[in-house]
Design an enzyme around this catalytic site. Structure first.
Site, PDB file in Angstrom:
ATOM      1  CG  ASP A  48       0.518 -13.669  -5.550  1.00 23.17           C
ATOM      2  OD1 ASP A  48       1.097 -14.695  -6.167  1.00 23.17           O
ATOM      3  OD2 ASP A  48       0.464 -12.603  -6.054  1.00 23.17           O
ATOM      4  CD  GLU A  49      -0.263 -18.186  -8.976  1.00 27.33           C
ATOM      5  OE1 GLU A  49      -1.100 -18.475  -9.992  1.00 27.33           O
ATOM      6  OE2 GLU A  49       1.000 -17.750  -9.359  1.00 27.33           O
ATOM      7  CG  ASP A  94      -3.451 -14.353  -9.377  1.00 32.76           C
ATOM      8  OD1 ASP A  94      -2.867 -14.169  -8.393  1.00 32.76           O
ATOM      9  OD2 ASP A  94      -3.001 -13.854 -10.639  1.00 32.76           O
TER      10      ASP A  94
END
Length: 377
Positions: A124-125, A8
């Site tokens: 974003d993860e 993350d």
């Protein structure tokens, strides 16, 4: 033995802005709508950790964020810098980050790791299936190297959680933010979960939290003590799911993409909202992500491979409300489309009725949105 990692990026949008604008280094940064001196509309997309010290967080009304910034200013603290999001830039950086993820792990064990071991959960993860390493120690070593590669090449930090399944990995990645690495072996799951507040379980929002706290349930250990039958009566299928989650059980697999029949992206908001500006901005970003994965001309996708498709014909959007009611709406075009603008237009047209009485007569807040394209050639 399953070994799953969850990566993350830390305050991703704000971190990219701070990296690209050296003058902002060390300042509280809020990415979102223009506050217009406290009269703006919209919400916060991301706040960096300095801004979070002021109480500012994602999905907060931008006017409230501005008020908290002004309060901090009166206390002699730096005023927050408000920046409107540049989603195209974030999308480009995201692609670079996940290319680094693939390249780094493939260098470590090229004969064992492939693109099917990577599932990008959002811009974003991502989840990584590292089971073939057969060692938590080796997984931890690779994750440290991965963090260093991202920091070295993109000047950004990430937090990684490693555990026996996706649930534990995701909770662990949030445990030592920012720039953290938390490894939880199978025999330490209960010890890790017990003291955590129930909101740490993905899917538990404010309403469920209040409901459970009225029963005296504040920690995951408290939740584990509730009988399955009581949770099911209280929350239906979601209650049964919570019974398993409280025990650290999760048998969901890291995504498999051997035979691509559709391409989709979805995002769960950190706070339920019905703000059109925020939701449409996130929907647009999801469309960009879907199109990048689809496009054969866009180089490697976020999953590290070209789709090979030239056109798509069906667009579907998913909306999940705060009470977990989920609706899908689709539209099949008369002729094949090949461009991003068509996808964005149709997705926004499909989701618009959810902002008024056509699809949302009770004005329920939205917790998740998704975009999918099908009938690809």
């Amino acid at each position: 033995m399953r070994i799953i990692a969850h990566l993350d990026m830390d305050a991703f949008f704000a971190a990219v802005e701070e990296r690209d604008r050296p003058r902002l280094k060390g300042k509280p940064i809020v990415v979102g709508a223009d506050p217009q001196g406290g009269k703006g509309r919209g919400v916060v997309s991301t706040a960096n950790y300095k801004a979070r010290e002021y109480g500012i967080h994602s999905a907060m009304p931008i006017t409230k964020a501005w008020e908290l910034s002004q309060k901090a200013k009166k206390e002699g603290k730096p005023e927050a810098v408000f920046i409107e999001p540049t989603f195209h830039n974030y999308s480009e950086v995201s692609k670079k980050v996940f290319d680094i993820v693939l390249q780094t792990i493939e260098q470590v064990y090229p004969s064992k790791f492939s693109v099917e071991n990577l599932e990008r959960a959002s811009i974003d993860e991502a989840f990584l299936d590292l089971s073939q390493l057969r060692s938590m120690e080796k997984a931890e070593e690779i994750c440290r190297e991965l963090k260093q590669e991202i920091k070295s090449k993109e000047k950004l930090t990430c937090s990684i959680g490693v555990g026996p399944n996706k649930l534990i990995a995701k909770i662990a990645s949030d445990f030592k933010k920012p720039d953290g690495l938390t490894v939880i072996s199978e025999n330490k799951v209960a010890e890790f979960l017990d003291p955590l507040p129930i909101r740490k379980i993905p899917g538990i929002g404010p309403k469920t939290e209040i409901l459970l706290k009225n029963l005296g349930v504040k920690t995951i250990n408290d939740l584990r003590r509730l009988p399955k039958e009581k949770l099911e009566k209280l929350l239906g299928k979601w209650g049964v799911s919570l019974y398993k989650k409280a025990r650290g059980e999760d048998d969901s697999l890291v995504g498999e993409f051997n035979e691509i029949k559709s391409i989709s992206e979805q995002e769960t908001f950190s706070q339920d909202t019905l703000d059109p500006n925020f939701i449409l901005s996130r929907l647009k970003l999801l469309c960009v992500s879907v199109f990048r994965s689809f496009s054969a001309k866009g180089g490697s996708s976020f999953r590290g491979q070209k789709s090979g498709f030239k056109s798509y014909k069906t667009i579907t959007i998913t909306v999940r409300f705060s009470g977990f009611e989920t609706k899908n709406r689709s539209h099949t075009l008369k002729s094949e489309a090949r461009d991003l603008s068509t996808l964005e237009f149709e997705a926004m047209r499909l989701i618009s009725p959810f902002f008024d009485t056509r699809e949302n007569p009770k004005k329920k807040r939205i917790r998740l949105i998704g975009v999918r394209i099908e009938k690809m050639k």
